[in-house]
Design an enzyme around this catalytic site. Structure first.
Site, short mmCIF file in Angstrom:
data_model
loop_
_atom_site.label_atom_id
_atom_site.label_comp_id
_atom_site.label_asym_id
_atom_site.label_seq_id
_atom_site.Cartn_x
_atom_site.Cartn_y
_atom_site.Cartn_z
N ASP A 102 0.83 -1.20 0.00
CA ASP A 102 0.00 0.00 0.00
C ASP A 102 0.87 1.26 0.00
OD1 ASP A 102 -2.59 1.51 0.47
OD2 ASP A 102 -1.55 2.00 2.32
N GLU A 130 -2.06 -5.36 -3.52
CA GLU A 130 -1.10 -4.61 -2.71
C GLU A 130 -0.04 -5.53 -2.11
OE1 GLU A 130 -3.83 -0.81 -1.32
OE2 GLU A 130 -3.66 -2.54 0.03
#
Length: 232
Positions: free
Chosen positions: A51, A123
């Site tokens: 992320d 992610e």
């Protein structure tokens, strides 16, 4: 189910080296509940790292590409391209679902196609890619597999966040402001997953899941928009 590193390399590049790292990236935490002998952790720590890599590289790409855009527009562009539905769409296109290690229960309820699981896996894989091959590999991967859609997002003026769009449409169509409610939550306090619904009056127009209430609300609004645009 055995992890398929050959297919992983076909998707991400033959230069990958750490099979165990990518095996972790595709390990959903539900898998651990049914396989106590499994030595790897779930992909949640890699998701955390990925992320951060995604936020950095998407911000850099937008800053360098849209040199006259104000900060607010850049933020909205980024939100649109890194939102749950956007990441899930590309993860599904790349067949991440077929590589996931899931519990039998999660698989039986459609986990391989579930938006928030696919987005989180996107992610996590990016986090693994960063550790295995570095930032430049991540940059090239994102430019090929995700950032290609940014020009259409900007040109088609669809970069406003989903909650704002849904609220505007709800107020225009029904004259009311939508309300978000927690439908369910699970996991320990430090890593909860939330399921939120967006309601117009008593009717639930969309649900979404995420690692925070804010992410889950955005996902719910995205699904509410899809329904409203279909005219349901």
């Amino acid at each position: 189910m055995a992890f398929d590193f050959v297919k992983t390399k076909q998707i991400l590049g033959e230069d990958l080296s750490d099979e165990n790292l990518f095996k972790t990236a595709f390990t959903h935490r539900s898998y651990l509940n049914e396989h106590h002998e499994y030595a790897n952790p779930s992909n949640e720590r890699l998701e955390f790292l990925g992320d951060a890599v995604l936020q950095l590289l998407s911000s850099e790409f937008l800053y360098n590409t849209y040199t006259d855009a104000p900060e607010g527009d850049l933020t909205n562009y980024r939100s649109s391209v890194v939102c749950t539905s956007s990441l899930a769409r590309e993860a599904k296109r790349m067949e991440y679902g077929s590589l996931l290690l899931l519990s039998n229960g999660e698989e039986a309820t459609g986990g391989r196609d579930r938006e928030y699981i696919l987005a989180n896996t996107f992610e996590a894989v990016l986090g693994a890619l960063y550790l295995d091959r570095g930032l430049e590999k991540c940059r090239k991967f994102l430019e090929k597999e995700l950032f290609f859609k940014i020009s259409d997002i900007v040109t088609d003026n669809v970069y406003r966040d989903a909650k704002s769009q849904f609220q505007e449409m709800a107020q225009d169509k029904f004259g009311v402001t939508p309300v978000y409610q927690v439908i369910d939550s699970w996991g320990p306090d430090h890593e909860k997953t939330f399921k939120m619904g967006v309601f117009i009056g008593k009717e639930n127009w969309g649900t979404g899941e995420g690692k925070s209430k804010q992410r889950a609300e955005q996902a719910a609004a995205e699904n509410g928009l899809k329904r409203m645009e279909k005219g349901d």
